[in-house]
Enzyme design. Structure first.
Site, PDB file in Angstrom:
ATOM      1  N   ASP A  97      -6.074   8.000  10.691  1.00 45.17           N
ATOM      2  CA  ASP A  97      -5.900   6.785  10.130  1.00 45.17           C
ATOM      3  C   ASP A  97      -7.345   5.607  11.859  1.00 45.17           C
ATOM      4  O   ASP A  97      -7.422   6.298  12.743  1.00 45.17           O
ATOM      5  CB  ASP A  97      -4.797   5.882  10.768  1.00 45.17           C
ATOM      6  CG  ASP A  97      -4.912   5.119   9.528  1.00 45.17           C
ATOM      7  OD1 ASP A  97      -5.293   4.054   9.074  1.00 45.17           O
ATOM      8  OD2 ASP A  97      -4.176   5.151   8.398  1.00 45.17           O
ATOM      9  N   ASP A 205      -9.479   2.232   8.279  1.00 47.82           N
ATOM     10  CA  ASP A 205      -9.119   0.855   7.131  1.00 47.82           C
ATOM     11  C   ASP A 205      -8.795  -0.352   7.444  1.00 47.82           C
ATOM     12  O   ASP A 205      -9.758  -0.850   8.146  1.00 47.82           O
ATOM     13  CB  ASP A 205      -7.804   0.542   9.162  1.00 47.82           C
ATOM     14  CG  ASP A 205      -7.092  -0.005   8.638  1.00 47.82           C
ATOM     15  OD1 ASP A 205      -5.889  -0.035   8.023  1.00 47.82           O
ATOM     16  OD2 ASP A 205      -6.428  -1.546   9.079  1.00 47.82           O
ATOM     17  N   GLU A 265     -10.569   2.496   3.426  1.00 49.22           N
ATOM     18  CA  GLU A 265      -9.849   1.394   3.061  1.00 49.22           C
ATOM     19  C   GLU A 265     -10.635  -0.093   2.712  1.00 49.22           C
ATOM     20  O   GLU A 265     -11.492  -0.627   4.006  1.00 49.22           O
ATOM     21  CB  GLU A 265      -8.706   1.302   3.520  1.00 49.22           C
ATOM     22  CG  GLU A 265      -7.571   0.503   2.896  1.00 49.22           C
ATOM     23  CD  GLU A 265      -6.513  -0.294   3.521  1.00 49.22           C
ATOM     24  OE1 GLU A 265      -5.182  -0.447   3.257  1.00 49.22           O
ATOM     25  OE2 GLU A 265      -7.075  -0.945   4.685  1.00 49.22           O
ATOM     26  N   HIS A 338       2.108   3.371   2.282  1.00 49.79           N
ATOM     27  CA  HIS A 338       2.892   2.827   3.493  1.00 49.79           C
ATOM     28  C   HIS A 338       2.607   1.451   2.915  1.00 49.79           C
ATOM     29  O   HIS A 338       3.384   0.877   3.625  1.00 49.79           O
ATOM     30  CB  HIS A 338       2.038   2.958   4.435  1.00 49.79           C
ATOM     31  CG  HIS A 338       1.334   2.428   4.794  1.00 49.79           C
ATOM     32  ND1 HIS A 338      -0.030   3.050   4.584  1.00 49.79           N
ATOM     33  CD2 HIS A 338       0.951   1.925   5.710  1.00 49.79           C
ATOM     34  CE1 HIS A 338      -1.181   1.996   5.181  1.00 49.79           C
ATOM     35  NE2 HIS A 338      -1.085   1.751   6.268  1.00 49.79           N
ATOM     36  N   ASP A 339       1.826   0.671   2.235  1.00 52.30           N
ATOM     37  CA  ASP A 339       1.633  -0.819   1.898  1.00 52.30           C
ATOM     38  C   ASP A 339       1.692  -1.325   0.906  1.00 52.30           C
ATOM     39  O   ASP A 339       2.193  -2.411  -0.113  1.00 52.30           O
ATOM     40  CB  ASP A 339       0.661  -1.559   2.171  1.00 52.30           C
ATOM     41  CG  ASP A 339      -0.370  -0.993   3.845  1.00 52.30           C
ATOM     42  OD1 ASP A 339       0.660  -0.989   4.764  1.00 52.30           O
ATOM     43  OD2 ASP A 339      -1.212  -0.884   3.505  1.00 52.30           O
TER      44      ASP A 339
HETATM   45  O1  TEU Z   1      -3.761  -2.831   4.526  1.00 51.84           O
HETATM   46  C1  TEU Z   1      -4.605  -3.837   5.321  1.00 51.84           C
HETATM   47  C2  TEU Z   1      -5.241  -4.024   3.439  1.00 51.84           C
HETATM   48  O2  TEU Z   1      -5.001  -5.621   3.147  1.00 51.84           O
HETATM   49  C3  TEU Z   1      -2.878  -4.481   2.791  1.00 51.84           C
HETATM   50  O3  TEU Z   1      -2.849  -3.502   1.999  1.00 51.84           O
HETATM   51  C4  TEU Z   1      -2.258  -5.089   3.374  1.00 51.84           C
HETATM   52  O4  TEU Z   1      -0.756  -4.263   3.325  1.00 51.84           O
HETATM   53  C5  TEU Z   1      -1.465  -6.255   2.820  1.00 51.84           C
HETATM   54  O5  TEU Z   1      -3.110  -7.521   3.160  1.00 51.84           O
HETATM   55  C6  TEU Z   1      -0.686  -7.643   2.734  1.00 51.84           C
HETATM   56  O6  TEU Z   1      -0.258  -7.203   1.546  1.00 51.84           O
HETATM   57  C7  TEU Z   1      -4.323  -1.732   6.315  1.00 51.84           C
HETATM   58  C8  TEU Z   1      -3.001  -1.309   6.506  1.00 51.84           C
HETATM   59  O7  TEU Z   1      -3.344  -0.504   5.161  1.00 51.84           O
HETATM   60  C9  TEU Z   1      -1.885  -1.909   6.564  1.00 51.84           C
HETATM   61  O8  TEU Z   1      -0.865  -1.196   7.040  1.00 51.84           O
HETATM   62  C10 TEU Z   1      -2.172  -2.904   7.691  1.00 51.84           C
HETATM   63  O9  TEU Z   1      -1.145  -3.693   8.306  1.00 51.84           O
HETATM   64  C11 TEU Z   1      -3.489  -3.382   7.657  1.00 51.84           C
HETATM   65  O10 TEU Z   1      -4.479  -2.527   7.103  1.00 51.84           O
HETATM   66  C12 TEU Z   1      -4.308  -3.930   9.284  1.00 51.84           C
HETATM   67  O11 TEU Z   1      -4.488  -3.058   9.917  1.00 51.84           O
END
Ligand code: TEU
Length: 573
Positions: A97, A205, A265, A338-339
């Site tokens: 990541d 990310d 992402e 994971h989100d």
């Molecule tokens: O996520 C970015 C993101 O925009 C989302 O999926 C986020 O979880 C969402 O805005 C919440 O509603 C990435 C990572 O995957 C996430 O785990 C991190 O928290 C985020 O970036 C910050 O690094």
């Protein structure tokens, strides 16, 4: 030209919740090493590891304070080397990541940056004065109205220097200033350092947030929201293509024939932008994670206002992405990470039809054109978790939202808790269910977050050798991509776009065709006539041979049973 990742399947490990080797309740790298044979049996090609770098863990490692070391919670650099080698020996790759939109506020770069206004690293982050006419540090004095993704303003006030810094996520995740060439050079050096150590690429990310409009204007203020929406000024901003191409030139181009993976992402990315980002001729990234299909069940773009997903909307969205990236570019395919909530709870039926719907979802997703991603536990049909009270949650996004909703907005505790349930990120972060033991085979200690009580029935131990399990079905679907070129390279055509229950499409190459049919409901559904097909086996337009299905017993031709998947193939094997 075929690219190596077209018939690859990626598996995401969220290390904190994967496997705990030392009994401290938190998953770690030695835990992952212990499961390499499991991953090899599943048949995946690439492991994407969520962040394991040194971190205060404000956002579970997405806040990095040292890009070149491993957090002691997860292990050591030697463990990571052993993991890389163990993967390579089994023919798998490791993707790390890359979190470079922001660092931790404890990263030395930020510590220096905040130390004084004239520190050489001051400009590595976004520092701004208070809004003109406002007393710094008072309500409304933030440089603009942007809200952070984790509630509150996107600006934090630094008393000692009298300025604000930008954080699109938590206060402990200050945004790096990519306008500064020194920042970019430092990031590319770090990436090269990891590639030199043998890693095979990066999942980047929120990488489309790195180019911001330097004027940082106020965003639109939507009704009922506490803060403005600044996304128009940082999503796929003015220099994003330039930065990604520069990264390619500085990091990936010099690597010659090495088969590396770059997946970006990109919340809010459009199909047209994605076609550019992933067009091989432009040399930016291999594929993007887009968010459209995981936003369809959010009312007004608010994940805390979940709403019913219509299958026609899902098909329209995924179909548009298939069409938009058919000529140039490449899709990544995912139901969960994971989100996001657990796939079977969100898109399937996690009650009576859990197994059938988990299998159907696997078949539908993996047979699209693109590179599929399996999120840990998805291959077991793991479900969402019930969190009884706010104290059971661990995610900063949930905890901040809960605080803001119950205090600033004055909402009722029970209403807020109910709104959290379907979409909260902790759904996906409960430990992987390896066995029916008290710690689910995940830990011998006290787990950092609750274990889903259904681990007594849903677990790897009962599934790995059971030919009828969700796990075995994932193996078959992954194997199909590896063995049948039509899965990787066939053209995609959506059928029955207006049907509310049946997902139907074909994949075709000049000599083979797959017909994929899935019933997204708990009722039997009559199969309407399909353009170009007849249902009678003796006709020329026959769908072909059934190569994959999720029911043991044969069904009737004109009907799909609840959550049934049928995949037919015609043409030479
Ligand atoms: O996520 C970015 C993101 O925009 C989302 O999926 C986020 O979880 C969402 O805005 C919440 O509603 C990435 C990572 O995957 C996430 O785990 C991190 O928290 C985020 O970036 C910050 O690094």
């Amino acid at each position: 030209m075929n690219q190596w990742f077209e018939n690859a399947v990626v598996y995401q490990v969220y290390p904190r919740s994967f496997a705990d080797s030392n009994g401290d309740g938190v998953g770690d790298l030695r835990g992952v090493i212990g499961k390499l044979d499991y991953l090899h049996t599943l048949g995946i090609d690439v492991l994407w590891l969520s962040p394991i770098y040194t971190s205060p863990q404000d956002d579970n490692g997405y806040d990095i304070s040292d890009y070149r070391d491993i957090d002691p919670l997860f292990g050591t650099l030697e463990d990571l080397t052993e993991l890389t080698e163990g993967l390579h020996q089994r023919g798998m790759k490791l993707v790390m990541d890359l979190v470079v939109n922001h660092t931790s506020d404890e990263h030395p770069w930020f510590v220096q940056s905040r130390s004084s206004r004239d520190n050489p690293k001051r400009d590595w982050y976004w520092w701004q004065d208070a809004r003109p006419g406002f007393e710094p540090g008072t309500p409304g004095a933030e440089p603009n109205n942007w809200g952070s993704a984790f509630s509150g303003s996107a600006w934090a006030y630094d008393e000692s220097s009298g300025q604000y810094y930008l954080h699109l996520f938590s206060k402990k995740q200050p945004d790096l200033n990519w306008e500064n060439p020194e920042v970019r050079t430092a990031v590319y050096e770090m990436m090269n350092w990891w590639l030199d150590r043998g890693v095979d690429g990066f999942r980047m990310d929120v990488i489309n947030f790195i180019s911001k409009d330097p004027l940082l204007p106020d965003g639109v203020q939507h009704e009922g929201r506490l803060y403005g929406d600044g996304s128009a000024f940082f999503i796929s901003g003015p220099r994003i293509h330039e930065f990604l191409h520069e990264m390619h030139t500085e990091v990936f181009a010099p690597r010659g024939d090495r088969e590396l993976l770059t997946v970006a992402e990109m919340p809010g990315v459009t199909v047209d932008d994605a076609a550019q980002f992933t067009d091989p001729a432009r040399e930016e990234v291999n594929m993007v994670f887009q968010f459209e299909h995981v936003s369809l069940d959010h009312l007004d773009g608010d994940k805390w206002q979940p709403t019913r997903l219509r299958l026609t909307d899902l098909k329209r969205s995924l179909g548009r992405w298939q069409a938009g990236l058919a000529e140039h570019g490449w899709n990544s395919l995912y139901w969960s990470n994971h989100d996001q909530p657990r796939a079977v709870s969100r898109f399937g039926d996690d009650g009576e039809y859990r197994k059938l719907s988990a299998k159907m979802l696997a078949g539908i997703l993996h047979l699209h054109r693109g590179t599929p991603y399996v999120y840990q536990g998805e291959e077991l049909g793991m479900t969402n978790m019930t969190f009884a009270e706010i104290g059971d949650y661990r995610d900063i996004e949930v905890l901040n939202h809960h605080r803001e909703a119950t205090t600033k907005r004055g909402l009722r505790e029970s209403d807020v808790l109910a709104s959290l349930a379907p979409m909260n990120r902790d759904n996906a972060r409960t430990p992987v269910q390896w066995s029916d033991a008290p710690g689910a085979g995940f830990t011998s200690g006290v787990p950092w977050i609750g274990i889903n009580p259904n681990h007594t029935t849903i677990n790897a131990a009962t599934q790995v050798d059971d030919p009828d399990s969700v796990f075995s079905f994932y193996r078959r679907v992954i194997e199909l991509r590896h063995s049948d070129p039509v899965v990787a390279s066939g053209d995609f055509t959506m059928l029955l776009p207006g049907d509310e229950h049946i997902y139907a499409f074909t994949r075709s190459t000049p000599d083979a065709r797959l017909l994929v049919l899935g019933n997204f409901s708990s009722e039997p559904q009559p199969l309407p006539p399909l353009p170009g097909f007849t249902t009678s086996e003796s006709d020329a337009g026959t769908p072909g041979v059934l190569v994959l299905g999720n029911y043991a017993e044969e069904g009737t031709a004109g009907e799909l049973r609840p959550w049934e998947l049928r995949v037919f193939r015609s043409g030479p094997a």
